[in-house]
Design a protein around this motif. Structure first.
Motif, PDB file in Angstrom:
ATOM      1  N   UNK A  96      45.894  44.544  38.036  1.00  0.00           N
ATOM      2  CA  UNK A  96      45.701  43.091  38.170  1.00  0.00           C
ATOM      3  C   UNK A  96      44.233  42.764  38.450  1.00  0.00           C
ATOM      4  N   UNK A  97      43.596  43.593  39.255  1.00  0.00           N
ATOM      5  CA  UNK A  97      42.192  43.361  39.565  1.00  0.00           C
ATOM      6  C   UNK A  97      41.335  43.516  38.310  1.00  0.00           C
ATOM      7  N   UNK A  98      41.630  44.530  37.490  1.00  0.00           N
ATOM      8  CA  UNK A  98      40.891  44.723  36.253  1.00  0.00           C
ATOM      9  C   UNK A  98      41.157  43.573  35.281  1.00  0.00           C
ATOM     10  N   UNK A  99      42.394  43.072  35.241  1.00  0.00           N
ATOM     11  CA  UNK A  99      42.699  41.919  34.389  1.00  0.00           C
ATOM     12  C   UNK A  99      41.920  40.685  34.845  1.00  0.00           C
ATOM     13  N   UNK A 100      41.810  40.539  36.158  1.00  0.00           N
ATOM     14  CA  UNK A 100      41.069  39.389  36.692  1.00  0.00           C
ATOM     15  C   UNK A 100      39.593  39.464  36.300  1.00  0.00           C
ATOM     16  N   UNK A 101      38.991  40.652  36.428  1.00  0.00           N
ATOM     17  CA  UNK A 101      37.574  40.804  36.136  1.00  0.00           C
ATOM     18  C   UNK A 101      37.276  40.776  34.640  1.00  0.00           C
ATOM     19  N   UNK A 102      38.158  41.340  33.837  1.00  0.00           N
ATOM     20  CA  UNK A 102      37.872  41.494  32.410  1.00  0.00           C
ATOM     21  C   UNK A 102      38.433  40.378  31.541  1.00  0.00           C
ATOM     22  N   UNK A 103      39.427  39.642  32.058  1.00  0.00           N
ATOM     23  CA  UNK A 103      40.029  38.574  31.245  1.00  0.00           C
ATOM     24  C   UNK A 103      39.843  37.211  31.910  1.00  0.00           C
ATOM     25  N   UNK A 104      40.322  37.091  33.145  1.00  0.00           N
ATOM     26  CA  UNK A 104      40.323  35.779  33.788  1.00  0.00           C
ATOM     27  C   UNK A 104      38.914  35.239  33.989  1.00  0.00           C
ATOM     28  N   UNK A 105      38.048  36.031  34.590  1.00  0.00           N
ATOM     29  CA  UNK A 105      36.697  35.539  34.884  1.00  0.00           C
ATOM     30  C   UNK A 105      35.913  35.191  33.616  1.00  0.00           C
ATOM     31  N   UNK A 106      35.864  36.072  32.594  1.00  0.00           N
ATOM     32  CA  UNK A 106      35.126  35.671  31.375  1.00  0.00           C
ATOM     33  C   UNK A 106      35.718  34.449  30.681  1.00  0.00           C
ATOM     34  N   UNK A 107      37.041  34.390  30.552  1.00  0.00           N
ATOM     35  CA  UNK A 107      37.652  33.256  29.874  1.00  0.00           C
ATOM     36  C   UNK A 107      37.545  31.964  30.680  1.00  0.00           C
ATOM     37  N   UNK A 108      37.442  32.096  31.993  1.00  0.00           N
ATOM     38  CA  UNK A 108      37.358  30.923  32.863  1.00  0.00           C
ATOM     39  C   UNK A 108      35.910  30.556  33.187  1.00  0.00           C
ATOM     40  N   UNK A 109      34.955  31.317  32.698  1.00  0.00           N
ATOM     41  CA  UNK A 109      33.553  31.102  33.064  1.00  0.00           C
ATOM     42  C   UNK A 109      33.041  29.696  32.737  1.00  0.00           C
TER      43      UNK A 109
END
Length: 312
Positions: free
Chosen positions: A210-223
């Motif tokens: 989940x942490x890797x999903x947050x860093x690699x998907x959520x943060x870039x897409x939500x930037x």
């Protein structure tokens, strides 16, 4: 066999004029509907700004005619006024503390609400409500009572009244801003709902945590949404006034620990009647906010990801 028929020059000019007339009429109608906003912007915004710019080069006490002094207000501000620099330091400290904490809490709550199955509407409204109330003087006074000597925080933690301690008063004001995280939370929640679920499904298949999903998907897409909230909340933080005025009773105490820039501007302009000096302070604040915003836009090229562009 092809036959070509040419219209007379007079008829062609008539047809051209007829085709242009509706466009002019639409433009005229648009200006009629826009005129209240244009008039309001000119009278209530542009004209006061021009007057303020003029007053920043004058000695004006609200009672006598302005007296032209050139750059004296600016030189006095930068070289002869230690309280001015204390207000700058207090405001910058507040921005550095309050904005990251507010955005971090807003993102955490938005992530929790995204996966909530029941009661999402209720909790979203409940968390958003402080954003509607937080800027009011009444709530700021209640906040002062909570952090005052003998208040709720004093009873629970035994640390004394925060608003009466120079090292804690600024934190009390910052926490009031953090409490108003509802507006950026709603924006974060809208951005999270736009991220395709297929990305998370593919990451789970690959064994990403989940942490890797947050860093690699959520943060870039939500930037882009993070950047929008960052710019908006930073601009608002530089202009904070009501909480500091209420917590310090308009004095910026204790020991100038809550002497925010706008509070000192108010003191110079409406308490000491140095409106020319206050106007100069206002224009410096405008330029600083513009410069900080420009820096944020400039640095955003390296970390804000727009999916439509396919680059960072």
């Amino acid at each position: 066999m092809t036959t070509t028929t040419d219209l007379p020059a007079g008829r062609a000019r008539t047809r051209t004029a007829t085709s242009k007339r509706p466009k002019r009429q639409r433009e005229g109608a648009a200006w009629v509907f826009l005129s209240p906003w244009v008039l309001g912007a000119a009278v209530l915004t542009l004209l006061p700004m021009a007057v303020s710019l003029y007053l920043s080069f004058t000695d004006y006490d609200l009672f006598n005619a302005p007296h032209w002094v050139g750059l004296r207000n600016y030189t006095q501000m930068f070289t002869e006024d230690p309280r001015y620099w204390r207000s700058v330091g207090t405001t910058l400290t507040y921005v550095v503390i309050a904005v990251p904490l507010q955005l971090g809490l807003a993102l955490v709550v938005a992530l929790a609400l995204k996966n909530m199955k029941r009661g999402k509407g209720f909790y979203r409204s409940a968390f958003y409500a402080p954003s509607l109330l937080g800027a009011s003087m009444s709530v700021a006074l209640v906040w002062r009572a909570i952090f005052n000597d003998g208040g709720t925080v004093d009873h629970l933690l035994g640390t004394g009244g925060w608003v009466n301690r120079p090292g804690w008063a600024l934190l009390a004001v910052a926490l009031l801003t953090v409490w108003q995280f509802g507006a950026p939370m709603v924006i974060f929640l809208a951005g999270l709902q736009q991220i395709p679920g297929e990305l998370y499904e593919a990451a789970q298949v690959d064994g990403a945590s989940r942490w890797r999903q947050f860093l690699s998907i959520t943060v870039p897409m939500l930037s882009p949404v993070i950047f929008f909230n960052l710019v908006l909340q930073t601009i608002q933080a530089f202009q904070v006034f009501t909480p500091a005025f209420a917590v310090s009773a308009g004095k910026g105490g204790p020991a100038d620990s809550t002497l925010f820039y706008t509070l000192y501007l108010y003191d110079r302009g409406f308490v000491a009647s140095h409106m020319g000096y206050a106007s100069a302070m206002a224009w410096v604040l405008l330029l600083v906010i513009g410069a900080v915003t420009a820096v944020l836009f400039r640095t955003s090229r390296s970390w804000v990801f727009y999916a439509s562009e396919g680059d960072r």
